[in-house]
Motif scaffolding. Structure first.
Motif, mmCIF file in Angstrom:
data_model
loop_
_atom_site.group_PDB
_atom_site.id
_atom_site.type_symbol
_atom_site.label_atom_id
_atom_site.label_comp_id
_atom_site.label_asym_id
_atom_site.label_seq_id
_atom_site.Cartn_x
_atom_site.Cartn_y
_atom_site.Cartn_z
ATOM 1 N N LYS A 1 29.126 4.473 -74.049
ATOM 2 C CA LYS A 1 29.947 5.433 -73.307
ATOM 3 C C LYS A 1 29.877 6.824 -73.931
ATOM 4 O O LYS A 1 29.764 7.829 -73.225
ATOM 5 N N GLN A 2 29.952 6.882 -75.242
ATOM 6 C CA GLN A 2 29.970 8.185 -75.910
ATOM 7 C C GLN A 2 28.651 8.925 -75.737
ATOM 8 O O GLN A 2 28.625 10.132 -75.482
ATOM 9 N N ALA A 3 27.543 8.203 -75.861
ATOM 10 C CA ALA A 3 26.226 8.839 -75.746
ATOM 11 C C ALA A 3 25.768 8.972 -74.299
ATOM 12 O O ALA A 3 24.797 9.665 -74.013
ATOM 13 N N GLU A 4 26.469 8.297 -73.370
ATOM 14 C CA GLU A 4 26.125 8.306 -71.946
ATOM 15 C C GLU A 4 24.696 7.798 -71.727
ATOM 16 O O GLU A 4 23.857 8.433 -71.089
ATOM 17 N N ASN A 5 24.422 6.619 -72.295
ATOM 18 C CA ASN A 5 23.138 5.979 -72.031
ATOM 19 C C ASN A 5 23.264 4.469 -72.200
ATOM 20 O O ASN A 5 24.285 3.961 -72.684
ATOM 21 N N TYR A 6 22.213 3.779 -71.760
ATOM 22 C CA TYR A 6 22.124 2.327 -71.912
ATOM 23 C C TYR A 6 21.083 2.041 -72.990
ATOM 24 O O TYR A 6 19.983 2.589 -72.972
ATOM 25 N N ARG A 7 21.426 1.159 -73.918
ATOM 26 C CA ARG A 7 20.592 0.907 -75.092
ATOM 27 C C ARG A 7 19.725 -0.338 -74.881
ATOM 28 O O ARG A 7 20.208 -1.380 -74.430
ATOM 29 N N PHE A 8 18.433 -0.218 -75.242
ATOM 30 C CA PHE A 8 17.483 -1.322 -75.134
ATOM 31 C C PHE A 8 16.759 -1.480 -76.470
ATOM 32 O O PHE A 8 16.280 -0.490 -77.035
ATOM 33 N N LYS A 9 16.664 -2.703 -76.930
ATOM 34 C CA LYS A 9 15.937 -2.955 -78.173
ATOM 35 C C LYS A 9 14.444 -2.972 -77.896
ATOM 36 O O LYS A 9 13.981 -3.561 -76.913
ATOM 37 N N LYS A 10 13.699 -2.310 -78.755
ATOM 38 C CA LYS A 10 12.250 -2.225 -78.571
ATOM 39 C C LYS A 10 11.618 -3.615 -78.552
ATOM 40 O O LYS A 10 12.010 -4.504 -79.313
ATOM 41 N N SER B 1 17.525 9.694 -75.504
ATOM 42 C CA SER B 1 17.743 9.297 -74.117
ATOM 43 C C SER B 1 16.616 9.801 -73.230
ATOM 44 O O SER B 1 16.166 10.946 -73.367
ATOM 45 N N VAL B 2 16.175 8.941 -72.318
ATOM 46 C CA VAL B 2 15.173 9.340 -71.331
ATOM 47 C C VAL B 2 15.682 8.960 -69.945
ATOM 48 O O VAL B 2 16.500 8.057 -69.785
ATOM 49 N N GLU B 3 15.172 9.659 -68.959
ATOM 50 C CA GLU B 3 15.628 9.470 -67.585
ATOM 51 C C GLU B 3 14.970 8.246 -66.956
ATOM 52 O O GLU B 3 13.756 8.057 -67.056
ATOM 53 N N PHE B 4 15.798 7.428 -66.319
ATOM 54 C CA PHE B 4 15.290 6.309 -65.531
ATOM 55 C C PHE B 4 15.814 6.472 -64.110
ATOM 56 O O PHE B 4 17.018 6.465 -63.877
ATOM 57 N N THR C 1 17.474 8.280 -50.659
ATOM 58 C CA THR C 1 18.478 8.464 -51.703
ATOM 59 C C THR C 1 17.870 7.994 -53.016
ATOM 60 O O THR C 1 16.729 7.508 -53.054
ATOM 61 N N PHE C 2 18.620 8.137 -54.098
ATOM 62 C CA PHE C 2 18.118 7.686 -55.396
ATOM 63 C C PHE C 2 19.302 7.486 -56.335
ATOM 64 O O PHE C 2 20.434 7.877 -56.040
ATOM 65 N N THR C 3 19.027 6.870 -57.465
ATOM 66 C CA THR C 3 19.998 6.818 -58.552
ATOM 67 C C THR C 3 19.272 7.155 -59.840
ATOM 68 O O THR C 3 18.063 6.909 -59.969
ATOM 69 N N LEU C 4 20.020 7.741 -60.777
ATOM 70 C CA LEU C 4 19.423 8.194 -62.030
ATOM 71 C C LEU C 4 20.355 7.832 -63.178
ATOM 72 O O LEU C 4 21.549 8.137 -63.139
ATOM 73 N N ALA C 5 19.795 7.156 -64.179
ATOM 74 C CA ALA C 5 20.554 6.801 -65.379
ATOM 75 C C ALA C 5 19.761 7.220 -66.606
ATOM 76 O O ALA C 5 18.568 7.542 -66.522
ATOM 77 N N TRP C 6 20.440 7.201 -67.746
ATOM 78 C CA TRP C 6 19.792 7.546 -69.008
ATOM 79 C C TRP C 6 19.711 6.302 -69.886
ATOM 80 O O TRP C 6 20.694 5.580 -70.048
ATOM 81 N N ILE C 7 18.509 6.050 -70.421
ATOM 82 C CA ILE C 7 18.279 4.864 -71.245
ATOM 83 C C ILE C 7 17.716 5.299 -72.599
ATOM 84 O O ILE C 7 17.118 6.371 -72.727
ATOM 85 N N ARG C 8 17.919 4.445 -73.597
ATOM 86 C CA ARG C 8 17.458 4.795 -74.952
ATOM 87 C C ARG C 8 16.975 3.545 -75.670
ATOM 88 O O ARG C 8 17.607 2.480 -75.581
ATOM 89 N N ALA C 9 15.860 3.676 -76.376
ATOM 90 C CA ALA C 9 15.303 2.568 -77.155
ATOM 91 C C ALA C 9 15.796 2.643 -78.596
ATOM 92 O O ALA C 9 15.998 3.730 -79.140
ATOM 93 N N PHE C 10 16.015 1.475 -79.184
ATOM 94 C CA PHE C 10 16.377 1.444 -80.603
ATOM 95 C C PHE C 10 15.609 0.312 -81.281
ATOM 96 O O PHE C 10 15.112 -0.610 -80.640
ATOM 97 N N GLU C 11 15.501 0.413 -82.597
ATOM 98 C CA GLU C 11 14.739 -0.580 -83.373
ATOM 99 C C GLU C 11 15.490 -1.908 -83.432
ATOM 100 O O GLU C 11 16.702 -1.931 -83.567
#
Length: 632
Positions: free
Chosen positions: A534-543, A606-609, A622-632
């Motif tokens: 919530k704070q970073a406004e992104n969804y986290r994905f493990k590499k 964060s990168v745009e998805f 129409t479209f939707t746009l979210a922000w995603i981020r990879a972590f180790e």
């Protein structure tokens, strides 16, 4: 009597006979609020005489007399406008009574709306038997627009099953009959609309919130004149979801409201904070045509009000949104309660009274169209913060007199600009068709400004609404201005000095609904709950770990929709969709899955998805746009 001995009963009866009757001081006025055209009359109910003192807003003792048990009516005659503290004392008890005298309805500007409004939260903060009293007190204070609260689950108790004759129906009906303009907000999802029970998350199926919106528009047509889509979802207190999810819900609710009443104004969520990543994500999702009124909150010093307003205005400009009114729907001055007290002290009440008009005027000067004070009735937050211009028993604090004086002095409160007077805050407003008002105060000390006026007389009003005539000598008004606000009321067209608008902004009415500007197709991404940051406004994905994201496609129209789904996969990520074509039935929903995985080369920021919905002609519907981020 079974279970009570005769000796015990005799003892209880002796207490009833010998204990003194506590004094009671009441009036026939709701909340002890008198208008200037009425005599101030109280009723003294006691078996003992007492001493009575009355102190005004400035701490001056204006009454000091003995009152008698055998003379229950205390007629104080007509008193000057002010907040008053009455103290009744005898050898056995001491009692405080709060009352005020405010401008009469007849003396007020003849207008039908004002930029000054208030949050009431009537349905949540007072008992149903107090609804009418609170509505009358709001109207007496010169308010038009008020903000209420609603709980979705108490109206729709199960999907499609609606409660009858609720307190929300009663409050809307009473407030409307009292001449108030009601707008509503809610911020909780019913348990029946979620698999994971969390009222701060949005519903699992957006058709539920679409249907709720449509039903609310029909049910409250004519009594609720605007709706806000969720309160403060940018902070975790009210929502654990991110901006892309909110944008999808906003679109669904807007379509629902407009399906039942195309004329009904819809407010975007109230932003609790200044513009940040959450707000940016919402506007990156092309929501500009899915709301009618911009909306935000602030709880801060007076000087911060301008800064916050301009930040939100700049956010709108950044995303090309220039034709929306801006409402500040919560702004207040929390008071930390002292020791065991549960109400303001008199000094704290004065602090609120002095703060209120300056905060309102500062925000209006920066471009805000309507300012809602938080809050009219008593409210205690987190045990220690006190809010409210009224006390628990609906009697007034000094703040109630202050907002009454502010609405009386400013009327329409249409901002005309600032006078350039060194060391003086001087803001000019259109009061009504006949008068303008100059609101004046200094940050410290005293000043005697020169104001050029083409009139012989003017009226000066203080923070409590007391007005005095001012003689204009040779076209120049010279009045002493202090840190406590004064309002100078003069005839329209008589001000020789030219006001300057520091932050020019065209004023807009709510635009007529145009369905051709929006799409009935709404797309929402469903990420795993534990991936939200919530704070970073992104969804986290493990590499190197694949995750499934749901793609929900809604069709809020009466025609079948055929489309293709186009995910835009960011660099360093891989992704595949299970089926990129879809046929969505009318008022239907279909689901697709996409598998996403960040590689070792995926960036850690964060990168745009983005996911586009392509119609049969090859155009982006129409479209939707979210922000995603990879972590180790």
């Amino acid at each position: 009597m079974e279970g009570i001995s005769m000796n015990c009963l005799n003892f209880i009866m002796s207490l009833v006979i010998t204990m003194p009757i506590a004094s009671d001081v009441t009036s026939d006025q709701i909340g002890n609020v008198f208008t200037e055209d009425k005599s101030v009359i109280f009723h003294f109910n006691s078996d003992k005489d007492a001493n009575m003192t009355i102190t005004d807003y400035n701490g001056k003792k204006v009454v000091n007399k003995k009152i008698f048990a055998d003379k229950p009516d205390i007629d104080l005659g007509q008193m000057p406008k002010s907040y008053y503290l009455m103290q009744i004392e005898n050898e056995e008890e001491k009692k405080e009574v709060h009352f005020c005298v405010i401008p009469s309805i007849e003396s007020r500007p003849k207008i039908d709306d004002s930029a000054i409004a208030s949050d009431l939260a009537t349905s949540w903060l007072v008992k149903p038997e107090q609804f009418d009293s609170l509505a009358q007190l709001a109207k007496l204070s010169g308010l038009f627009w008020i903000r209420d609260r609603i709980t979705w689950e108490e109206l729709e108790i199960n999907r499609g099953k609606w409660a009858d004759n609720t307190k929300y129906d009663l409050s809307a009906d009473i407030q409307t009959k009292r001449g108030l303009k009601v707008y509503q907000v809610f911020h909780a999802t019913p348990a029946w609309a979620q698999e994971v029970k969390n009222s701060h998350s949005f519903p699992d199926d957006l058709r539920d919130i679409y249907n709720f919106s449509a039903e609310m528009a029909k049910r409250y047509k004519g009594s609720v004149l605007a709706w806000e889509v969720w309160n403060e979802p940018d902070i975790s207190v009210f929502s654990d979801e991110l901006g892309d999810s909110y944008a999808s819900m906003l679109k669904a609710m807007y379509l629902g409201f407009k399906s039942a009443d195309p004329t009904l104004p819809v407010l975007i969520c109230s932003f609790a904070m200044g513009p940040g990543k959450f707000a940016e994500t919402i506007f990156q999702n092309d929501v500009g045509n899915y709301f009618d009124i911009y909306n935000y909150h602030i709880y801060d010093k007076v000087e911060k009000h301008k800064e916050r307003a301009l930040a939100h205005i700049n956010l709108m400009k950044k995303y090309g949104i220039k034709n929306k009114p801006i409402w500040l729907t919560e702004a207040g001055h929390p008071i930390r309660r002292k020791d065991e007290l549960v109400e303001y002290t008199t000094e704290q009440g004065r602090d609120v009274a002095e703060f209120l008009p300056k905060a309102i005027i500062t925000s209006l000067s920066a471009g805000v169209d309507k300012y809602f004070w938080f809050i009219l009735p008593y409210y205690r937050e987190n045990d220690f913060n006190l809010f409210g211009l009224l006390r628990q028993d609906l009697t007034p604090t000094a703040g109630y007199c202050s907002i009454s004086a502010c609405t009386y002095a400013l009327g329409k409160a249409k901002y005309l600009g600032r006078l350039d007077i060194e060391g003086v805050n001087a803001h000019v407003f259109e009061r009504d068709d006949n008068d303008i008002t100059i609101a004046l105060w200094v940050d410290e000390g005293k000043k005697i400004p020169r104001i050029n006026i083409n009139a012989e007389k003017a009226k000066i009003i203080d923070v409590m609404g007391v007005d005095d005539e001012v003689v204009i000598n040779e076209g120049i008004s010279k009045i002493t201005i202090t840190e406590s606000i004064k309002y100078l009321v003069i005839p329209a067209g008589s001000l020789k000095d030219n006001p300057v608008i520091d932050y020019p902004r065209e004023k807009f009415e709510v635009e007529q609904y145009n369905p051709d500007k929006i799409s009935p197709i709404v797309v929402r991404l469903k990420f795993q709950i534990d991936s939200r940051d919530k704070q970073a406004e992104n969804y986290r994905f493990k590499k190197l770990e694949e995750a499934r994201i749901g793609i929900e496609l809604y069709n809020f129209s009466q025609k079948e929709f055929v489309c293709r789904i186009e995910p835009i996969i960011p660099d360093g990520w891989t992704g595949s969709i299970n089926d990129d074509s879809a046929i969505i039935g009318r008022m239907g929903m279909t689901m697709r899955d996409i598998r996403l995985m960040p590689s070792n080369d995926a960036k850690s920021e964060s990168v745009e998805f983005r996911v586009n919905v392509i119609d049969e002609s090859g155009n982006i519907e129409t479209f939707t746009l979210a922000w995603i981020r990879a972590f180790e």
